[in-house]
Design an enzyme around this catalytic site. Structure first.
Site, PDB file in Angstrom:
ATOM      1  N   ARG A   1       4.330  -2.957   6.192  1.00 27.96           N
ATOM      2  CA  ARG A   1       4.781  -1.566   6.217  1.00 27.96           C
ATOM      3  C   ARG A   1       4.556  -0.991   7.610  1.00 27.96           C
ATOM      4  O   ARG A   1       3.730  -1.494   8.380  1.00 27.96           O
ATOM      5  CB  ARG A   1       4.045  -0.750   5.149  1.00 27.96           C
ATOM      6  CG  ARG A   1       4.552  -1.038   3.732  1.00 27.96           C
ATOM      7  CD  ARG A   1       3.923  -0.101   2.710  1.00 27.96           C
ATOM      8  NE  ARG A   1       4.668  -0.106   1.455  1.00 27.96           N
ATOM      9  CZ  ARG A   1       4.435  -0.927   0.448  1.00 27.96           C
ATOM     10  NH1 ARG A   1       3.484  -1.828   0.538  1.00 27.96           N
ATOM     11  NH2 ARG A   1       5.153  -0.857  -0.667  1.00 27.96           N
TER      12      ARG A   1
ATOM     13  N   ARG B   1     -12.682  -3.522   7.588  1.00 29.46           N
ATOM     14  CA  ARG B   1     -13.765  -3.694   8.550  1.00 29.46           C
ATOM     15  C   ARG B   1     -13.270  -3.910   9.974  1.00 29.46           C
ATOM     16  O   ARG B   1     -14.069  -4.018  10.906  1.00 29.46           O
ATOM     17  CB  ARG B   1     -14.647  -4.880   8.133  1.00 29.46           C
ATOM     18  CG  ARG B   1     -15.480  -4.625   6.901  1.00 29.46           C
ATOM     19  CD  ARG B   1     -16.587  -3.612   7.149  1.00 29.46           C
ATOM     20  NE  ARG B   1     -17.595  -4.131   8.056  1.00 29.46           N
ATOM     21  CZ  ARG B   1     -18.699  -4.765   7.678  1.00 29.46           C
ATOM     22  NH1 ARG B   1     -18.923  -4.975   6.390  1.00 29.46           N
ATOM     23  NH2 ARG B   1     -19.581  -5.194   8.555  1.00 29.46           N
TER      24      ARG B   1
ATOM     25  N   ASN C   1       1.409 -12.699  -3.501  1.00 31.17           N
ATOM     26  CA  ASN C   1       1.447 -11.625  -2.515  1.00 31.17           C
ATOM     27  C   ASN C   1       0.027 -11.406  -1.987  1.00 31.17           C
ATOM     28  O   ASN C   1      -0.882 -11.080  -2.756  1.00 31.17           O
ATOM     29  CB  ASN C   1       1.991 -10.350  -3.165  1.00 31.17           C
ATOM     30  CG  ASN C   1       2.202  -9.229  -2.169  1.00 31.17           C
ATOM     31  OD1 ASN C   1       1.391  -9.019  -1.264  1.00 31.17           O
ATOM     32  ND2 ASN C   1       3.276  -8.474  -2.341  1.00 31.17           N
TER      33      ASN C   1
ATOM     34  N   HIS D   1      -1.912  -2.931   5.579  1.00 28.17           N
ATOM     35  CA  HIS D   1      -2.364  -4.222   5.054  1.00 28.17           C
ATOM     36  C   HIS D   1      -1.822  -5.337   5.948  1.00 28.17           C
ATOM     37  O   HIS D   1      -2.432  -5.661   6.954  1.00 28.17           O
ATOM     38  CB  HIS D   1      -2.012  -4.407   3.575  1.00 28.17           C
ATOM     39  CG  HIS D   1      -0.716  -3.792   3.132  1.00 28.17           C
ATOM     40  ND1 HIS D   1       0.508  -4.199   3.620  1.00 28.17           N
ATOM     41  CD2 HIS D   1      -0.459  -2.803   2.235  1.00 28.17           C
ATOM     42  CE1 HIS D   1       1.458  -3.499   3.045  1.00 28.17           C
ATOM     43  NE2 HIS D   1       0.914  -2.631   2.199  1.00 28.17           N
TER      44      HIS D   1
ATOM     45  N   HIS E   1       4.350  -7.977   2.467  1.00 32.31           N
ATOM     46  CA  HIS E   1       5.150  -6.751   2.523  1.00 32.31           C
ATOM     47  C   HIS E   1       4.617  -5.897   3.674  1.00 32.31           C
ATOM     48  O   HIS E   1       3.786  -5.012   3.472  1.00 32.31           O
ATOM     49  CB  HIS E   1       5.054  -5.999   1.196  1.00 32.31           C
ATOM     50  CG  HIS E   1       5.976  -4.824   1.097  1.00 32.31           C
ATOM     51  ND1 HIS E   1       6.529  -4.416  -0.102  1.00 32.31           N
ATOM     52  CD2 HIS E   1       6.446  -3.960   2.018  1.00 32.31           C
ATOM     53  CE1 HIS E   1       7.289  -3.347   0.110  1.00 32.31           C
ATOM     54  NE2 HIS E   1       7.239  -3.054   1.393  1.00 32.31           N
TER      55      HIS E   1
ATOM     56  N   GLU F   1       9.042  -9.062   2.067  1.00 31.99           N
ATOM     57  CA  GLU F   1       9.716  -7.955   1.407  1.00 31.99           C
ATOM     58  C   GLU F   1       9.448  -6.655   2.155  1.00 31.99           C
ATOM     59  O   GLU F   1       8.437  -6.520   2.852  1.00 31.99           O
ATOM     60  CB  GLU F   1       9.267  -7.837  -0.053  1.00 31.99           C
ATOM     61  CG  GLU F   1       7.790  -7.588  -0.255  1.00 31.99           C
ATOM     62  CD  GLU F   1       7.413  -7.530  -1.723  1.00 31.99           C
ATOM     63  OE1 GLU F   1       8.059  -8.218  -2.546  1.00 31.99           O
ATOM     64  OE2 GLU F   1       6.453  -6.806  -2.050  1.00 31.99           O
TER      65      GLU F   1
ATOM     66  N   GLY G   1       0.689  -9.995  -6.782  1.00 35.53           N
ATOM     67  CA  GLY G   1      -0.354  -9.766  -5.801  1.00 35.53           C
ATOM     68  C   GLY G   1      -1.564  -9.060  -6.371  1.00 35.53           C
ATOM     69  O   GLY G   1      -2.638  -9.643  -6.507  1.00 35.53           O
TER      70      GLY G   1
ATOM     71  N   HIS H   1       5.955  -6.928 -10.126  1.00 37.52           N
ATOM     72  CA  HIS H   1       5.263  -5.633 -10.176  1.00 37.52           C
ATOM     73  C   HIS H   1       4.524  -5.495 -11.505  1.00 37.52           C
ATOM     74  O   HIS H   1       5.133  -5.409 -12.564  1.00 37.52           O
ATOM     75  CB  HIS H   1       6.193  -4.430 -10.001  1.00 37.52           C
ATOM     76  CG  HIS H   1       5.444  -3.229  -9.456  1.00 37.52           C
ATOM     77  ND1 HIS H   1       5.393  -2.923  -8.120  1.00 37.52           N
ATOM     78  CD2 HIS H   1       4.671  -2.314 -10.072  1.00 37.52           C
ATOM     79  CE1 HIS H   1       4.654  -1.851  -7.928  1.00 37.52           C
ATOM     80  NE2 HIS H   1       4.195  -1.465  -9.108  1.00 37.52           N
TER      81      HIS H   1
END
Length: 238
Positions: free
Chosen positions: A45, A18, A7, A50, A43, A70, A213, A190
Site C-alpha cells: 500500500r 520495531r 499472504n 506492512h 499487498h 494485489e 493471510g 478474505h
C-alpha cells in the site's frame, strides 16, 4: 487442486513495529513454501504500513512457487508490477488509506480502466485477476475485460457461516459456476480460516486458489507456521 497462497502482510506489520528486520519476511516466505504453501501473496500500500516496495523486489528472486501481488492500480503500482513481473496480479478497488479490502470492483462502471490494465499486464506476461463479489453480471463483465481470473471476496461467506453455512456458500457456488462458464479461473479470499475453509472448498467448484493471510498468521502464533500451513492444506485436500 486448489492452491494455497499465503499472504505475508501481517508478518511485515509485525516487523515494521520495531523498525528492524525481525521477523525476516524473506525467511518467512521461504519457510511458507518449504512447509507446503503453493504461493506467496503481498499487498503493498502507498503508506508502506506492512509490505514495502523494496520487499516486493527482494521477494521476487527467492519465491519458487507463485508470486501474487494485489493492490489498487495506481500509476506506481502498475509500474511496480510490470517491472517485477509476478505470476499474478490481483486488482482491488481499495482507497489508498483502506484498512483492508472491503468490496469488489463495480466492473461495468470501470470496464475501460480494467480492460486497459489487463492489456498492460498481459503484455508483461502477468496473469491478471479482478477482485469481485458474487453478482453474476459483474462477473460476466470481468470476463469481457480479458482477465484470466476473478478473486471472490469471501467476507460475506465468513460472516454468515456460523448461522447458516449452506446459505452462506450458495452465492459463491453460483458465482464460481458463472465464472467458469465465462472462461474465468476462480480465486477466493478474505476471512477464510481453519473454521470455514474446508466447507467452502468442498462446495465451491472450479476453485483454483485461496489467498489467506490474517487468520493463517494468527493461527501460526499458537500452532506454529509449519503445522498451520499443513492444516490449511488439509482443508483443501480433495
Amino acid at each position: 487442486m486448489t492452491n494455497l497462497s499465503v499472504n505475508i502482510n501481517k508478518v511485515a506489520t509485525l516487523r515494521n513495529a520495531r523498525g528492524e528486520n525481525v521477523p525476516n519476511i524473506l525467511q518467512v516466505a521461504t519457510d511458507c513454501e518449504l512447509f507446503g504453501a503453493d504461493g506467496i501473496t503481498v499487498h503493498p500500500r502507498p503508506d508502506e504500513r506492512h509490505i514495502k516496495k523494496a520487499d516486493v523486489f527482494d521477494l521476487r528472486p527467492i519465491i519458487k512457487t507463485e508470486f501474487n501481488i494485489e493492490g489498487f492500480p495506481s500509476e506506481d503500482f502498475v509500474k511496480l508490477v510490470t517491472i517485477v513481473k509476478p505470476s499474478q496480479v490481483t486488482l482491488v478497488p481499495d482507497a489508498p488509506d483502506a484498512l483492508t479490502s472491503s468490496a469488489g470492483w463495480d466492473v461495468p462502471a470501470n470496464i475501460e480502466l480494467l480492460s486497459d490494465l489487463v492489456e498492460i499486464f498481459h503484455s508483461a506476461g502477468v496473469r491478471t485477476s479482478i477482485f469481485v463479489g458474487t453478482d453474476i453480471e459483474n462477473i460476466k463483465a470481468a470476463a469481457r475485460t480479458g482477465a484470466d481470473r476473478i478473486e471472490l471476496y469471501t467476507k460475506p461467506y465468513a460472516d454468515l457461516y456460523e448461522s447458516s453455512r449452506e446459505k452462506a456458500v450458495k452465492p459463491f457456488i453460483e458465482a464460481s459456476i458463472a465464472a467458469h462458464k465465462a472462461g474465468l479461473g476462480v480465486n477466493a479470499g478474505h476471512d477464510l480460516s481453519l473454521k470455514n475453509l474446508e466447507f467452502f472448498h468442498k462446495n465451491v467448484p472450479f476453485l483454483n486458489e485461496v489467498s489467506i493471510g490474517h487468520a493463517l498468521i494468527c493461527d501460526a502464533l499458537y500452532l506454529g507456521l509449519k503445522e498451520t500451513i499443513c492444516r490449511y492444506k488439509e482443508c483443501l485436500a480433495d
